[in-house]
Design a protein around this motif. Sequence first.
Motif, PDB file in Angstrom:
ATOM      1  N   GLY A  90      11.002  41.572 -21.980  1.00  0.00           N
ATOM      2  CA  GLY A  90       9.932  42.179 -21.190  1.00  0.00           C
ATOM      3  C   GLY A  90       8.945  42.986 -22.006  1.00  0.00           C
ATOM      4  N   GLU A  91       9.202  43.137 -23.294  1.00  0.00           N
ATOM      5  CA  GLU A  91       8.332  43.948 -24.152  1.00  0.00           C
ATOM      6  C   GLU A  91       7.099  43.143 -24.568  1.00  0.00           C
ATOM      7  N   LYS A  92       5.932  43.828 -24.571  1.00  0.00           N
ATOM      8  CA  LYS A  92       4.675  43.176 -24.941  1.00  0.00           C
ATOM      9  C   LYS A  92       4.210  43.535 -26.352  1.00  0.00           C
ATOM     10  N   GLU A  93       4.878  44.508 -26.967  1.00  0.00           N
ATOM     11  CA  GLU A  93       4.502  44.956 -28.305  1.00  0.00           C
ATOM     12  C   GLU A  93       5.698  44.845 -29.251  1.00  0.00           C
ATOM     13  N   PHE A  94       5.434  45.158 -30.513  1.00  0.00           N
ATOM     14  CA  PHE A  94       6.493  45.161 -31.525  1.00  0.00           C
ATOM     15  C   PHE A  94       6.611  46.585 -32.076  1.00  0.00           C
ATOM     16  N   ALA A 119      23.813  35.421 -49.238  1.00  0.00           N
ATOM     17  CA  ALA A 119      23.201  34.533 -48.236  1.00  0.00           C
ATOM     18  C   ALA A 119      21.737  34.909 -48.007  1.00  0.00           C
ATOM     19  N   TRP A 120      20.972  33.941 -47.513  1.00  0.00           N
ATOM     20  CA  TRP A 120      19.613  34.232 -47.061  1.00  0.00           C
ATOM     21  C   TRP A 120      19.694  34.812 -45.652  1.00  0.00           C
ATOM     22  N   LEU A 121      19.057  35.970 -45.446  1.00  0.00           N
ATOM     23  CA  LEU A 121      19.044  36.618 -44.138  1.00  0.00           C
ATOM     24  C   LEU A 121      17.611  36.738 -43.644  1.00  0.00           C
ATOM     25  N   ALA A 122      17.401  36.372 -42.386  1.00  0.00           N
ATOM     26  CA  ALA A 122      16.067  36.453 -41.777  1.00  0.00           C
ATOM     27  C   ALA A 122      16.145  37.323 -40.527  1.00  0.00           C
ATOM     28  N   PRO A 123      15.743  38.600 -40.614  1.00  0.00           N
ATOM     29  CA  PRO A 123      15.706  39.445 -39.418  1.00  0.00           C
ATOM     30  C   PRO A 123      14.520  39.056 -38.537  1.00  0.00           C
ATOM     31  N   VAL A 124      14.771  38.882 -37.240  1.00  0.00           N
ATOM     32  CA  VAL A 124      13.748  38.402 -36.312  1.00  0.00           C
ATOM     33  C   VAL A 124      13.691  39.325 -35.097  1.00  0.00           C
ATOM     34  N   LEU A 125      12.502  39.791 -34.782  1.00  0.00           N
ATOM     35  CA  LEU A 125      12.291  40.608 -33.588  1.00  0.00           C
ATOM     36  C   LEU A 125      11.500  39.794 -32.568  1.00  0.00           C
ATOM     37  N   VAL A 134       0.383  36.002 -35.473  1.00  0.00           N
ATOM     38  CA  VAL A 134       0.440  35.100 -36.617  1.00  0.00           C
ATOM     39  C   VAL A 134       1.766  35.347 -37.330  1.00  0.00           C
ATOM     40  N   LEU A 135       2.545  34.302 -37.503  1.00  0.00           N
ATOM     41  CA  LEU A 135       3.850  34.468 -38.129  1.00  0.00           C
ATOM     42  C   LEU A 135       3.697  34.789 -39.604  1.00  0.00           C
ATOM     43  N   GLN A 136       4.441  35.793 -40.048  1.00  0.00           N
ATOM     44  CA  GLN A 136       4.425  36.186 -41.453  1.00  0.00           C
ATOM     45  C   GLN A 136       5.847  36.099 -41.996  1.00  0.00           C
ATOM     46  N   ILE A 150      10.501  39.374 -39.128  1.00  0.00           N
ATOM     47  CA  ILE A 150       9.542  38.415 -38.589  1.00  0.00           C
ATOM     48  C   ILE A 150       9.394  38.703 -37.098  1.00  0.00           C
ATOM     49  N   CYS A 151       8.170  38.930 -36.660  1.00  0.00           N
ATOM     50  CA  CYS A 151       7.911  39.260 -35.262  1.00  0.00           C
ATOM     51  C   CYS A 151       7.340  38.046 -34.532  1.00  0.00           C
ATOM     52  N   GLY A 152       7.840  37.809 -33.336  1.00  0.00           N
ATOM     53  CA  GLY A 152       7.327  36.699 -32.539  1.00  0.00           C
ATOM     54  C   GLY A 152       7.665  36.897 -31.076  1.00  0.00           C
ATOM     55  N   ASN A 153       7.105  36.030 -30.241  1.00  0.00           N
ATOM     56  CA  ASN A 153       7.428  36.090 -28.818  1.00  0.00           C
ATOM     57  C   ASN A 153       8.419  34.995 -28.452  1.00  0.00           C
ATOM     58  N   ALA A 154       8.706  34.850 -27.165  1.00  0.00           N
ATOM     59  CA  ALA A 154       9.758  33.942 -26.719  1.00  0.00           C
ATOM     60  C   ALA A 154       9.509  32.501 -27.139  1.00  0.00           C
ATOM     61  N   ILE A 155       8.255  32.051 -27.063  1.00  0.00           N
ATOM     62  CA  ILE A 155       7.982  30.639 -27.351  1.00  0.00           C
ATOM     63  C   ILE A 155       7.889  30.366 -28.851  1.00  0.00           C
ATOM     64  N   GLN A 156       7.907  31.403 -29.661  1.00  0.00           N
ATOM     65  CA  GLN A 156       7.758  31.219 -31.107  1.00  0.00           C
ATOM     66  C   GLN A 156       9.078  31.153 -31.863  1.00  0.00           C
ATOM     67  N   LEU A 157      10.205  31.374 -31.176  1.00  0.00           N
ATOM     68  CA  LEU A 157      11.474  31.434 -31.892  1.00  0.00           C
ATOM     69  C   LEU A 157      11.776  30.136 -32.635  1.00  0.00           C
ATOM     70  N   LYS A 158      11.536  28.994 -31.998  1.00  0.00           N
ATOM     71  CA  LYS A 158      11.788  27.713 -32.673  1.00  0.00           C
ATOM     72  C   LYS A 158      10.890  27.569 -33.903  1.00  0.00           C
TER      73      LYS A 158
END
Length: 661
Positions: A90-94, A119-125, A134-136, A150-158
């Motif tokens: 439900g959050e609109k910001e990061f 291991a390679w670790l990718a933290p995702v919010l 824009v994905l960084q 890495i910050c993204g919304n619901a449709i960007q996880l894939k």
Amino acid sequence: MNRSYFNSSIQKFLETSNEEILGVLSKHSEFAVELTQRDAWEQQILLLKNTLQHYTGKIYFEYAIPRMGRRIDAVLLIKHVLFIIEFKVGEKEFPSYAIDQVWDYALDLKNFHETSHDAWLAPVLIATEAKSPVLQIIDSTHNDRLLSPICGNAIQLKEIIDTVLSRIELKAELDAASWESGSYSPTPTIIEAAMALYNQHSVEEISRADASAKNLRKTSRAITAIIENSRLSNEKAICFVTGVPGAGKTLVGLDVATKHLDKDKRETSVFLSGNGPLVAILREALTRDKVKREKALGKKVRKGDVMTNVKSFIQNVHHFRDEYLRDTKAPVDHVAIFDEAQRAWNHEQTAKFMARKKNVQNFRFSEPEFLISCLDRHNDWAVIVCLVGGGQEINTGEAGIKEWFNAVNRSFPNWKVYVSPQIEHRDYDATNELYSLNSENVIQREEMHLSVSMRSFRAEKVSSFVKTLLDLDESNAQLDYQSINKKYPIVMTRKLSHAKRWLKQQARGSERYGIVVSSQAQRLKPYAIDVKSPVDPIHWFLDDKSDVRSSYYLEDVATEFHVQGLELDWACVTWDADFRYNKGGWETFSFVGDKWHNIKKAERKQYLKNAYRVLLTRARQGMVIVVPEGDVTDPTRHPRFYNETFDYLKRLGIGILPDTN
């Protein structure tokens, strides 16, 4: 050990009904599952099922981070990458706190989970309702295979998963069974440790498991056995736990204290310290944590009530002393742990204080002798545990360990004395006093010494490096520096602004950083450092990046009196002209009026050296040392006061930050 509420292969996760997954999550939850939590889980499950249709690997829901007392929303193990995912449904910001949160989770695994080290670790919010940013995908500046959040919304996880997998070269896929079997060996800060122990975790759960750290557990167990034997035999004993800076002396003391909090057994303990900032910070941290936990359980709780209970457990040793000046009965507690016991006052300092502040004339005890006398009032048994740091007396009148031995010899000859063979090291300066004791009552135990620093989980030789640096043992200091610098960066600069920038570049997530200086560093005012300006240690150590009073703002500075017994992740040690290298030796000064005055008393010289020892051993992960350039137009800050110190440190091999604007 299964650290998650729910885990399965991604394929099985896709085939399992949402209701069944929710049931497993609810069953394993430590807290009552509110409707909001259930709704959040449901949305996370739906989102992940929509995202993971074409992947293989494993999924872990609510993965535990014991050191932090938190759980990661989801961990995905896909091919050669671990995705650490925090959902803000439900959050609109990061928000910045959420970015730090997911970064902290990833850092914890990277630093303390054995099979995550390489291991390679990718933290995702994921803020589910945010506009598509824009994905960084940014690699770590630390070269440790930990991506920046890495910050993204619901449709960007894939898209995030695909991009990360394509950007990172595949060498070998992670084996889920091997990764799960990795041991978790945390090195908590003393604040984290206090909170965990107060909430009835064991020292084994919150400390490392490697061979060098087993010493800590052996020490704790040995003291527990001494307490039990003293109780059964109606004996009185005093234990001296010694150790290098950061070895875990305070952790041992807190562990022993929290094991004896049951008032019904009439063997309660109290943790005592003359370190006012440490007492205040631990009390506030325990109180905040307890209030937070109780509210999470849906309980109504008042902070004042919680603080009252905490205060009975952790006390200022001077308040304890004053209470039993008024009350001549035996203390409630049979076990007393004295932290930083080397800082207890000698007779002269105690008598002066009593006459000036308490109107008690001709007080005949030193502080150690009076404190022992309080526990000696028990008719049956008592145990005192003295936690002692070698070479850490930093103020006038601090008696060191020798006065404890003298007090036992003068007034308590029947007390048993437990020490380690290392007590005879010159840092403790108490060999003659030890030999004056009744040898039949002195028991030597190797477990009474902690030989390995646990403060810096990156390099255990930091305390050795600092010791050789201060002892002017250049060849060994150079060797120590070479052995630690790759894992524990130590750099140097002449400009405070460069040091501040370096700190911010090194720290990730909520890793704490700050500036520490000697309490005698009075000519740093041109750099906006005023040691006479009071700092609130509670705000400095406990508050977050949004608070101007916190260490993060790099405005308020802490001295050796504020930081002794505590630690930062990254420290800036700003060196002043009070402690100067000159012609092969240290010169010590105090600033009085408008000029520097040479310190001549050997005792005060040692205090100043010890102050720099404290400052240089506060950082867990690395430090930057600032030696100012001085100012030829200012006779109190002439460059010659600083240049030889800088040159000495440079000879040891300490790297110099580039002089960039």
